[in-house]
Design a protein around this motif. Structure first.
Motif, mmCIF file in Angstrom:
data_model
loop_
_atom_site.group_PDB
_atom_site.id
_atom_site.type_symbol
_atom_site.label_atom_id
_atom_site.label_comp_id
_atom_site.label_asym_id
_atom_site.label_seq_id
_atom_site.Cartn_x
_atom_site.Cartn_y
_atom_site.Cartn_z
ATOM 1 N N ASN A 227 -30.373 19.957 5.691
ATOM 2 C CA ASN A 227 -31.475 19.161 6.657
ATOM 3 C C ASN A 227 -31.631 17.485 6.722
ATOM 4 O OD1 ASN A 227 -31.583 21.721 7.821
ATOM 5 N ND2 ASN A 227 -32.830 22.038 6.093
ATOM 6 N N VAL A 228 -30.656 16.894 6.076
ATOM 7 C CA VAL A 228 -30.804 15.257 5.248
ATOM 8 C C VAL A 228 -30.146 14.304 6.356
ATOM 9 C CG1 VAL A 228 -30.417 13.139 3.741
ATOM 10 C CG2 VAL A 228 -31.851 15.339 3.283
ATOM 11 N N THR A 229 -30.960 13.697 7.516
ATOM 12 C CA THR A 229 -30.016 13.475 8.190
ATOM 13 C C THR A 229 -28.783 11.598 6.608
ATOM 14 O OG1 THR A 229 -30.733 13.380 10.074
ATOM 15 C CG2 THR A 229 -29.560 11.338 10.305
ATOM 16 N N LYS A 230 -27.694 12.204 7.198
ATOM 17 C CA LYS A 230 -26.779 11.117 6.353
ATOM 18 C C LYS A 230 -26.132 10.075 6.865
ATOM 19 C CE LYS A 230 -26.241 12.159 2.123
ATOM 20 N NZ LYS A 230 -26.734 12.420 0.710
ATOM 21 N N ILE A 231 -25.692 10.160 8.208
ATOM 22 C CA ILE A 231 -25.478 9.175 9.043
ATOM 23 C C ILE A 231 -25.745 8.972 10.087
ATOM 24 C CG2 ILE A 231 -23.078 8.212 10.743
ATOM 25 C CD1 ILE A 231 -21.520 9.986 8.286
ATOM 26 N N SER A 232 -25.946 7.832 10.647
ATOM 27 C CA SER A 232 -27.509 7.511 12.267
ATOM 28 C C SER A 232 -27.386 5.910 12.784
ATOM 29 C CB SER A 232 -28.741 8.199 11.388
ATOM 30 O OG SER A 232 -29.317 7.152 11.158
ATOM 31 N N GLY A 233 -27.889 6.135 13.852
ATOM 32 C CA GLY A 233 -27.883 4.896 14.376
ATOM 33 C C GLY A 233 -26.516 4.229 14.899
ATOM 34 N N PRO A 234 -26.399 2.757 14.580
ATOM 35 C CA PRO A 234 -24.654 2.584 15.413
ATOM 36 C C PRO A 234 -23.863 2.720 14.539
ATOM 37 C CG PRO A 234 -25.840 0.776 14.775
ATOM 38 C CD PRO A 234 -26.964 2.147 14.393
ATOM 39 N N TRP A 235 -24.065 3.604 13.385
ATOM 40 C CA TRP A 235 -22.655 4.023 11.995
ATOM 41 C C TRP A 235 -22.077 5.291 13.101
ATOM 42 C CZ3 TRP A 235 -20.454 -0.308 9.549
ATOM 43 C CH2 TRP A 235 -21.897 -1.511 9.148
ATOM 44 N N LYS A 236 -23.426 5.299 13.397
ATOM 45 C CA LYS A 236 -22.894 6.945 13.998
ATOM 46 C C LYS A 236 -21.785 6.364 15.450
ATOM 47 C CE LYS A 236 -24.871 11.124 15.814
ATOM 48 N NZ LYS A 236 -25.764 12.459 15.731
ATOM 49 N N GLU A 237 -22.468 6.157 15.890
ATOM 50 C CA GLU A 237 -22.347 5.656 17.607
ATOM 51 C C GLU A 237 -20.316 5.300 17.334
ATOM 52 O OE1 GLU A 237 -24.918 3.350 20.295
ATOM 53 O OE2 GLU A 237 -26.480 3.821 19.887
ATOM 54 N N ALA A 238 -20.457 4.544 16.750
ATOM 55 C CA ALA A 238 -19.392 3.921 16.146
ATOM 56 C C ALA A 238 -17.917 5.394 15.542
ATOM 57 C CB ALA A 238 -19.168 2.916 15.141
ATOM 58 N N ILE A 239 -18.592 6.046 14.782
ATOM 59 C CA ILE A 239 -17.553 6.687 14.594
ATOM 60 C C ILE A 239 -17.230 7.401 16.267
ATOM 61 C CG2 ILE A 239 -17.507 8.824 13.254
ATOM 62 C CD1 ILE A 239 -19.240 7.796 10.886
ATOM 63 N N LEU A 240 -18.444 8.087 16.687
ATOM 64 C CA LEU A 240 -18.159 8.823 17.542
ATOM 65 C C LEU A 240 -17.297 8.373 18.618
ATOM 66 C CD1 LEU A 240 -21.733 10.578 18.506
ATOM 67 C CD2 LEU A 240 -19.424 11.753 17.205
ATOM 68 N N TYR A 241 -17.311 6.277 18.439
ATOM 69 C CA TYR A 241 -16.196 6.627 19.602
ATOM 70 C C TYR A 241 -14.763 6.267 19.303
ATOM 71 C CZ TYR A 241 -14.121 2.318 21.742
ATOM 72 O OH TYR A 241 -12.994 1.730 22.494
ATOM 73 N N VAL A 242 -14.906 6.047 17.536
ATOM 74 C CA VAL A 242 -13.176 5.988 17.155
ATOM 75 C C VAL A 242 -12.559 7.481 17.208
ATOM 76 C CG1 VAL A 242 -11.898 6.215 15.166
ATOM 77 C CG2 VAL A 242 -13.312 4.600 16.021
ATOM 78 N N LEU A 243 -13.543 8.550 17.455
ATOM 79 C CA LEU A 243 -13.005 10.169 17.445
ATOM 80 C C LEU A 243 -12.854 10.387 18.751
ATOM 81 C CD1 LEU A 243 -15.475 11.539 14.572
ATOM 82 C CD2 LEU A 243 -12.649 11.040 14.369
ATOM 83 N N ASN A 244 -13.263 10.030 19.668
ATOM 84 C CA ASN A 244 -12.973 9.887 21.194
ATOM 85 C C ASN A 244 -14.351 11.377 21.181
ATOM 86 O OD1 ASN A 244 -12.545 9.331 23.846
ATOM 87 N ND2 ASN A 244 -10.714 10.852 23.622
ATOM 88 N N LYS A 245 -15.004 11.635 20.674
ATOM 89 C CA LYS A 245 -16.166 12.180 21.202
ATOM 90 C C LYS A 245 -18.023 11.339 21.838
ATOM 91 C CE LYS A 245 -14.801 15.652 17.321
ATOM 92 N NZ LYS A 245 -14.759 16.414 16.146
ATOM 93 N N THR A 246 -17.567 10.431 22.586
ATOM 94 C CA THR A 246 -18.887 10.402 23.490
ATOM 95 C C THR A 246 -18.471 10.030 24.590
ATOM 96 O OG1 THR A 246 -20.605 8.554 22.952
ATOM 97 C CG2 THR A 246 -17.988 7.768 22.532
#
Length: 288
Positions: free
Chosen positions: A152-171
């Motif tokens: 229940n602890v958020t590890k990845i968030s903010g612009p880094w999460k957006e960047a990862i989702l973009y690379v994974l083509n999940k956004t």
């Protein structure tokens, strides 16, 4: 203070290469426009930490490199290949990456450099550089996993999460990112209906972009007309092609171009490679 790398004088620099690789601390050769990126945990960067824990600025309370796991292939004591998961932070070493003038396209000689460069991009809080390296790392890895939450602890968030989702083509579509990163890669599948000879010319032109410049302001390696004809001969031959001509440039020029042609969706290429039979999906190259 004079700084030298392999007895060659260099200068400390922060250069705008392009929108994907911009303002990254580096070393520039004094007598050339080529640039060196050093990745090492022994190099410390003075990065603004004022907003590190603000979700609008950095968005994480943990170093991102510790939240990315990679499936690695190892050889055990019985000479068997096994898979084991590691945090990327456990795989960090030191490396030197040279980026060549004038196109400044990212090139690495091994996957370890990508892991080190990914850590560098996180340390200097450079999201665009992080995205570019992550594209390369995903393509060269067995499996990459991201620990977004843990107990229940958020590890990845903010612009880094957006960047990862973009690379994974999940956004959702991100036209801004698309415009930046499409210039860093050559899309092999955009020439599906191009005639074979024209396609070879396009690939040869793209190939030069990964070469350095000579003192005469020319690319170091430019495919010759003879090599282009040789490549066409390999594609169009009626059976498996064997060649061992010394000095033909088969390793540095012919081989990478042949692999690109096979990986493309060009209909003319695959029509010839089918040799009158079914379409081929496996390319076997034996290099003595």
């Amino acid at each position: 203070v004079t700084i030298s790398i392999n007895k060659i004088a260099v200068e400390v620099a922060t250069i705008f290469f392009n929108e994907a690789i911009s303002f990254v601390p580096c070393f520039k050769y004094r007598d050339s426009e080529d640039v060196i990126l050093f990745a090492s945990q022994n190099i410390h960067y003075l990065v603004d930490q004022g907003g590190q824990f603000s979700s609008d600025y950095y968005g994480m309370k943990h170093e991102l490199i510790e939240c990315i796991n990679s499936e690695e292939i190892l050889i055990d004591l019985n000479d068997e290949h096994v898979f084991k998961a590691f945090k990327l932070s456990e795989l960090l070493t030191e490396s030197k990456t040279v980026i060549l003038f004038p196109d400044y396209l990212l090139q690495v000689s091994n996957r370890q450099q990508l892991i080190n460069l990914l850590d560098l991009s996180i340390h200097i809080r450079n999201v665009s550089f992080f995205i570019l390296v992550l594209f390369y790392l995903r393509r060269s890895s067995v499996a990459i996993e991201f620990v977004e939450k843990e107990k229940n602890v958020t590890k990845i968030s903010g612009p880094w999460k957006e960047a990862i989702l973009y690379v994974l083509n999940k956004t959702s579509l991100n036209r801004h990112y698309d415009k930046i990163f499409e210039r860093q890669f050559f899309d092999l599948n955009q020439h599906e209906h191009m005639p074979l000879c024209e396609f070879i010319e396009v690939l040869c032109d793209n190939f030069t972009k990964y070469q350095g410049f000579t003192e005469e302001n020319e690319y170091q390696i430019v495919p010759t007309d003879k090599q282009k004809l040789f490549l066409k001969k390999i594609i169009c031959s009626e059976e498996c092609f064997q060649f061992s001509e010394v000095g033909s440039g088969k390793t540095k020029v012919i081989l990478p171009l042949l692999c690109q042609m096979f990986l493309s969706n060009n209909k003319d290429v695959h029509k010839h490679l089918s040799r009158g039979g079914k379409s081929k999906n496996v390319l076997v190259i034996l290099v003595p």
